[in-house]
Design a protein around this motif. Sequence first.
Motif, PDB file in Angstrom:
ATOM      1  N   TYR A  50       0.824  -1.211   0.000  1.00  0.00           N
ATOM      2  CA  TYR A  50       0.000   0.000   0.000  1.00  0.00           C
ATOM      3  C   TYR A  50       0.861   1.266   0.000  1.00  0.00           C
ATOM      4  O   TYR A  50       0.517   2.251  -0.655  1.00  0.00           O
ATOM      5  CB  TYR A  50      -0.990  -0.003   1.172  1.00  0.00           C
ATOM      6  N   ALA A  53       2.067   1.721  -3.504  1.00  0.00           N
ATOM      7  CA  ALA A  53       0.980   2.242  -4.339  1.00  0.00           C
ATOM      8  C   ALA A  53       0.846   3.746  -4.145  1.00  0.00           C
ATOM      9  O   ALA A  53       0.696   4.497  -5.123  1.00  0.00           O
ATOM     10  CB  ALA A  53      -0.334   1.539  -4.000  1.00  0.00           C
ATOM     11  N   GLU A  54       0.918   4.215  -2.911  1.00  0.00           N
ATOM     12  CA  GLU A  54       0.843   5.660  -2.635  1.00  0.00           C
ATOM     13  C   GLU A  54       2.033   6.384  -3.247  1.00  0.00           C
ATOM     14  O   GLU A  54       1.889   7.463  -3.821  1.00  0.00           O
ATOM     15  CB  GLU A  54       0.769   5.932  -1.133  1.00  0.00           C
ATOM     16  N   ARG A  55       3.209   5.783  -3.140  1.00  0.00           N
ATOM     17  CA  ARG A  55       4.407   6.403  -3.710  1.00  0.00           C
ATOM     18  C   ARG A  55       4.250   6.555  -5.222  1.00  0.00           C
ATOM     19  O   ARG A  55       4.565   7.594  -5.790  1.00  0.00           O
ATOM     20  CB  ARG A  55       5.650   5.557  -3.385  1.00  0.00           C
ATOM     21  N   PHE A  56       3.747   5.510  -5.878  1.00  0.00           N
ATOM     22  CA  PHE A  56       3.594   5.573  -7.324  1.00  0.00           C
ATOM     23  C   PHE A  56       2.504   6.560  -7.737  1.00  0.00           C
ATOM     24  O   PHE A  56       2.593   7.158  -8.804  1.00  0.00           O
ATOM     25  CB  PHE A  56       3.390   4.185  -7.928  1.00  0.00           C
ATOM     26  N   LYS A  57       1.509   6.762  -6.908  1.00  0.00           N
ATOM     27  CA  LYS A  57       0.521   7.804  -7.215  1.00  0.00           C
ATOM     28  C   LYS A  57       1.208   9.172  -7.242  1.00  0.00           C
ATOM     29  O   LYS A  57       0.932   9.998  -8.118  1.00  0.00           O
ATOM     30  CB  LYS A  57      -0.609   7.803  -6.180  1.00  0.00           C
ATOM     31  N   CYS A  58       2.093   9.397  -6.289  1.00  0.00           N
ATOM     32  CA  CYS A  58       2.831  10.671  -6.260  1.00  0.00           C
ATOM     33  C   CYS A  58       3.773  10.791  -7.447  1.00  0.00           C
ATOM     34  O   CYS A  58       3.856  11.856  -8.074  1.00  0.00           O
ATOM     35  CB  CYS A  58       3.622  10.800  -4.951  1.00  0.00           C
ATOM     36  N   THR A  59       4.475   9.714  -7.776  1.00  0.00           N
ATOM     37  CA  THR A  59       5.411   9.803  -8.896  1.00  0.00           C
ATOM     38  C   THR A  59       4.678   9.944 -10.224  1.00  0.00           C
ATOM     39  O   THR A  59       5.222  10.521 -11.163  1.00  0.00           O
ATOM     40  CB  THR A  59       6.389   8.606  -8.936  1.00  0.00           C
ATOM     41  N   GLN A  60       3.444   9.452 -10.307  1.00  0.00           N
ATOM     42  CA  GLN A  60       2.651   9.684 -11.519  1.00  0.00           C
ATOM     43  C   GLN A  60       2.354  11.179 -11.663  1.00  0.00           C
ATOM     44  O   GLN A  60       2.400  11.720 -12.772  1.00  0.00           O
ATOM     45  CB  GLN A  60       1.343   8.881 -11.489  1.00  0.00           C
ATOM     46  N   ARG A  61       2.064  11.818 -10.554  1.00  0.00           N
ATOM     47  CA  ARG A  61       1.833  13.267 -10.590  1.00  0.00           C
ATOM     48  C   ARG A  61       3.091  13.988 -11.047  1.00  0.00           C
ATOM     49  O   ARG A  61       3.036  14.936 -11.851  1.00  0.00           O
ATOM     50  CB  ARG A  61       1.397  13.768  -9.214  1.00  0.00           C
ATOM     51  N   HIS A 114       7.603   4.872 -16.201  1.00  0.00           N
ATOM     52  CA  HIS A 114       6.268   5.493 -16.156  1.00  0.00           C
ATOM     53  C   HIS A 114       6.324   6.922 -16.690  1.00  0.00           C
ATOM     54  O   HIS A 114       5.441   7.331 -17.443  1.00  0.00           O
ATOM     55  CB  HIS A 114       5.720   5.499 -14.731  1.00  0.00           C
TER      56      HIS A 114
END
Length: 123
Positions: A50, A53-61, A114
């Motif tokens: 989890y 997943a949060e880290r990748f949400k930030c890196t997507q931004r 990504h």
Amino acid sequence: MNAEPAPGPRPESAFDPHATSLDGTADPAVLQELFEIRGSIDNIDATLVYLLAERFKCTQRVGRLKAEHELPPSDPGREAAQIARLRRLAEDADLDPAFAEKFLAFIVSEVIQHHRAIAGRRD
């Protein structure tokens, strides 16, 4: 008609926390202690998933922001600073710094892929 699964965490119904090939080879009390320790490991693993997943949400931004402003997908200066920081954190946590660096390198490699994909979609 099949209903879509509800968003969010799904039950781990297929997971058997007592799965082992050691039945009959160890004292039941030892197996019980092993299961208790493994239960802690399972909880930590779930937390790691989890958190990633949060880290990748930030890196997507970050990837979208870089793409919008035509910045490169990788930032070697940032990556070097992060590696040094993570190595210090690992040492403080009594974790092998080389392992921490390999772990971060794997994550950064995925993030850069990504970012490239996001930039490619903007072209």
